[in-house]
Write a protein that holds these residues in place. Structure first.
Motif, PDB file in Angstrom:
ATOM      1  N   ILE A  24       0.833  -1.202   0.000  1.00 37.29           N
ATOM      2  CA  ILE A  24       0.000   0.000   0.000  1.00 37.29           C
ATOM      3  C   ILE A  24       0.870   1.256   0.000  1.00 37.29           C
ATOM      4  O   ILE A  24       0.549   2.256  -0.649  1.00 37.29           O
ATOM      5  N   LEU A  25       1.978   1.205   0.732  1.00 37.45           N
ATOM      6  CA  LEU A  25       3.019   2.228   0.772  1.00 37.45           C
ATOM      7  C   LEU A  25       4.352   1.485   0.773  1.00 37.45           C
ATOM      8  O   LEU A  25       4.387   0.287   1.091  1.00 37.45           O
ATOM      9  N   PRO A  26       5.458   2.150   0.438  1.00 38.61           N
ATOM     10  CA  PRO A  26       6.737   1.431   0.435  1.00 38.61           C
ATOM     11  C   PRO A  26       7.011   0.722   1.767  1.00 38.61           C
ATOM     12  O   PRO A  26       6.960   1.342   2.839  1.00 38.61           O
ATOM     13  N   GLY A  27       7.267  -0.579   1.705  1.00 36.04           N
ATOM     14  CA  GLY A  27       7.595  -1.346   2.892  1.00 36.04           C
ATOM     15  C   GLY A  27       6.406  -1.801   3.712  1.00 36.04           C
ATOM     16  O   GLY A  27       6.585  -2.348   4.802  1.00 36.04           O
ATOM     17  N   ILE A  28       5.174  -1.625   3.195  1.00 38.28           N
ATOM     18  CA  ILE A  28       3.973  -1.976   3.960  1.00 38.28           C
ATOM     19  C   ILE A  28       3.126  -2.916   3.107  1.00 38.28           C
ATOM     20  O   ILE A  28       2.424  -2.484   2.185  1.00 38.28           O
ATOM     21  N   PRO A  29       3.185  -4.243   3.382  1.00 39.22           N
ATOM     22  CA  PRO A  29       2.542  -5.219   2.512  1.00 39.22           C
ATOM     23  C   PRO A  29       1.049  -5.376   2.764  1.00 39.22           C
ATOM     24  O   PRO A  29       0.536  -5.076   3.844  1.00 39.22           O
ATOM     25  N   VAL A  30       0.380  -5.889   1.732  1.00 35.38           N
ATOM     26  CA  VAL A  30      -1.044  -6.204   1.808  1.00 35.38           C
ATOM     27  C   VAL A  30      -1.225  -7.657   1.389  1.00 35.38           C
ATOM     28  O   VAL A  30      -0.746  -8.074   0.336  1.00 35.38           O
ATOM     29  N   TRP A  31      -1.897  -8.417   2.253  1.00 33.69           N
ATOM     30  CA  TRP A  31      -2.207  -9.812   1.953  1.00 33.69           C
ATOM     31  C   TRP A  31      -3.658  -9.932   1.508  1.00 33.69           C
ATOM     32  O   TRP A  31      -4.516  -9.154   1.925  1.00 33.69           O
ATOM     33  N   GLN A  32      -3.937 -10.950   0.726  1.00 35.06           N
ATOM     34  CA  GLN A  32      -5.324 -11.355   0.477  1.00 35.06           C
ATOM     35  C   GLN A  32      -5.537 -12.688   1.166  1.00 35.06           C
ATOM     36  O   GLN A  32      -4.818 -13.662   0.907  1.00 35.06           O
TER      37      GLN A  32
END
Length: 467
Positions: A425-433
Motif C-alpha cells: 500500500i506504501l513502500p515497505g507496507i505489505p497487503v495480503w489477500q
C-alpha cells in the motif's frame, strides 16, 4: 555518531547502472530450486508481490508449496514473539518438516531467515537450529540487514537507521533498547561477536564492501565468497538495491561451485534474491471490500515511531473512533470483563458505520527480564486478538500495526493458514489477500510494520482506504 547519508557514501563509486535481476532470474530457472523464506514476523513480505505465505508448516502444507508453481514462498514463524528455546524448537521442527517435504517433492531449496532490519530477533540460535535440521550445520551465515524502504543502510560494516537525510547507528536507536533483543554494537562484525557470546572468533567474520560490490568486475567478490570457511559469517554492506543485486549475483555463483550459505536478512534481500522487479503500489480498489462501510485499525507496536504515527492519525481524523486497551488495567484484571467491554465498543462503532482505531496504551510496561517482557507483550496481543475474533461484521479494510500484532491477528484472530501477498500500500507496507479457510475469505489485510514509515504513514494508509 549520526552522519549524513551523502557523507557516508563520499568517495565510493556510484551504484552500478545495469540491473542484474535478469541474470539472477535466469540462474533460478536453471536450478529449479525453491526459495523458502522463514519470516520471524509477517512484515517481511514488504518487498514482494504475488507470493504465497503459509502460517502453518506441516509436511503436507510444505509439500504442496514445494510442488506449486513459482520459485518463492514464505513461512510465517512469528518466532520473534517467542522465548529463545521455543524459537529454537520451532526452527528445528520447521527445518525437519521442510527436509521431508523437499525429499518428497524431489526439489532442492535455499533458506532465507528473514528478520528485523533493526537487528532484533533470535540470532544466531534459530539460524543454527534450522541449518542443523536441514543438514547444513556448517553453512556460512550471511548477514544482510539492508532495507531500502525502511531507510536501513550498512556502510563500512556499520548498520544505520535513516532519519531524514541523517543516518543514526542502529545501537543508538530505540530499537537497540528492546527489552528482549537489545544490543550494544552498530558495527555488524562487533554485533555478530556480541550475539554469538564468545563462541566465534573475530577472524571467522568477514565482510563484503561497497567498493567491491560496485566494481564492474564481480569476480573478486565471487572468489572471496568461495574461499570462506565453513561456519564463518559474512556481513554484507549495501546502500542501494543494485548493491544487494550484486551480492546476490556473486553468492549464486559461489553456490554453483558448492559453497553453502544460509541467509539472515531483511526484506530487500529477498526481493533481490528472487530477482523481482519493482512493482507499482496497490490502488485503493485492490485493498478494500466495497460492500462494507467501516474499517478497523489495530495497533499493538510500542516503538516510538508507531506512537508518533498513531498520534498523527488520531489528531488528523477526529471522526475515527478510538478504543484504548489500557495495559495496566488489563494486567490487573483476572477476568475477561475488561476485554469484553472493549469488544463491545468496537462492534457498536463498526455497526454504526464508523471506522475504529483499537490500540494498546502507549506506556510500555516491561517485566523484570526478557521472558516476562515477552509474556506481557503476548498478553496484550492475545487480548487484541480476542477483540478481533469478536468482530461481528466484515470490515471494509483491516490494518494491523506491529509485527507480533499483525501475526497474531492474522493467525489467531482471522484463522489465516494461507495468504497471497498482493503487493504494498506504501513502500515497505505489505497487503495480503486472505484465502478461503480464513474467517474473512478474500479480505485484503494490511500488515503494517511497527518500525516503518514517516510520521504520517499510518494516516496516509488510512486515507487511501477510507470511504
Amino acid at each position: 555518531m549520526t552522519i549524513n547519508l551523502q557523507k557516508a557514501l563520499a568517495g565510493l563509486p556510484n551504484p552500478r547502472s545495469e540491473s542484474l535481476l535478469p541474470a539472477i532470474r535466469q540462474h533460478h530457472e536453471g536450478t529449479r530450486r525453491k526459495i523458502v523464506v522463514l519470516d520471524d514476523d509477517p512484515t517481511g513480505t514488504q518487498t514482494v508481490y504475488d507470493t504465497p505465505v503459509l502460517t502453518t508448516w506441516g509436511v503436507d502444507e510444505l509439500l504442496h508449496a514445494m510442488r506449486a508453481d513459482g520459485d518463492l514462498f514464505y513461512v510465517l514463524t512469528n518466532s520473534r514473539s517467542l522465548v529463545k528455546q521455543d524459537a529454537v524448537d520451532l526452527a528445528r521442527q520447521i527445518g525437519t518438516n521442510l527436509q521431508q517435504a523437499a525429499a518428497a517433492s524431489g526439489k532442492d531449496f535455499v533458506l532465507i531467515s528473514r528478520s528485523d532490519s533493526t537487528l532484533r530477533g533470535h540470532y544466531p540460535a534459530e539460524v543454527d537450529a534450522v541449518a542443523a535440521a536441514t543438514d547444513q550445520p556448517d553453512a556460512i551465515h550471511v548477514i544482510a540487514p539492508f532495507f531500502l524502504q525502511g531507510g536501513r543502510y550498512t556502510v563500512d560494516d556499520v548498520h544505520y537507521v535513516a532519519d531524514g537525510d541523517d543516518l543514526i547507528p542502529a545501537a543508538e536507536t530505540p530499537f537497540a533498547q528492546d527489552a528482549a533483543f537489545g544490543f550494544q554494537n552498530s558495527n555488524l562484525i562487533d554485533w555478530v561477536m556480541e550475539k554469538w557470546s564468545g563462541s566465534i572468533e573475530r577472524q571467522q567474520i568477514h565482510s563484503v564492501g561497497l567498493a567491491d560490490l560496485r566494481a564492474a568486475d564481480l569476480s573478486p567478490v565471487v572468489k572471496q565468497l568461495r574461499s570462506l570457511a565453513p561456519r564463518s559469517v559474512c556481513v554484507v554492506n549495501a546502500a542501494a538495491m543494485r548493491d544487494m543485486e550484486a551480492f546476490v549475483y556473486a553468492a549464486l555463483q559461489a553456490e554453483s561451485s558448492g559453497q553453502r550459505f544460509i541467509y539472515r536478512t531483511a526484506a530487500s534481500f529477498v526481493q533481490a534474491f528472487a530477482g523481482m522487479e519493482p512493482n507499482p503500489l496497490l490502488r485503493s480498489d485492490q485493498m478494500v471490500d466495497a460492500n462494507a462501510k467501516s474499517g478497523l485499525i489495530v495497533v499493538g507496536s510500542y516503538v516510538p515511531k508507531t506512537t508518533g504515527q498513531l498520534n498523527a492519525l488520531l489528531s488528523a481524523e477526529p471522526d475515527l473512533v478510538p478504543v484504548v486497551l489500557d495495559v495496566a488495567e488489563l494486567l490487573a484484571d483476572s477476568t475477561d470483563a475488561y476485554a469484553g467491554s472493549l469488544a463491545q465498543q468496537v462492534n457498536e462503532a463498526l455497526a454504526s458505520d464508523q471506522d475504529v482505531a483499537l490500540y494498546s496504551s502507549r506506556q510500555l510496561v516491561k517485566g523484570d527480564d526478557a521472558r516476562s517482557s515477552l509474556s506481557i507483550g503476548n498478553r496484550v496481543s492475545a487480548t487484541l486478538v480476542d477483540i478481533v475474533r469478536g468482530v461481528q461484521q466484515r470490515p471494509r479494510f483491516l490494518i494491523a500495526k506491529g509485527g507480533i500484532t499483525s501475526s497474531d491477528v492474522a493467525t489467531k484472530g482471522l484463522d489465516v493458514h494461507r495468504a497471497m501477498v498482493l503487493g504494498q500500500i506504501l513502500p515497505g507496507i505489505p497487503v495480503w489477500q486472505l484465502q478461503q479457510e480464513s474467517r474473512m475469505p478474500g479480505m485484503p489485510y494490511v500488515v503494517f510494520p511497527g518500525n516503518v514509515g514517516g510520521e504520517s504513514a499510518l494516516l496516509d494508509a488510512y486515507r487511501i482506504l477510507k470511504r
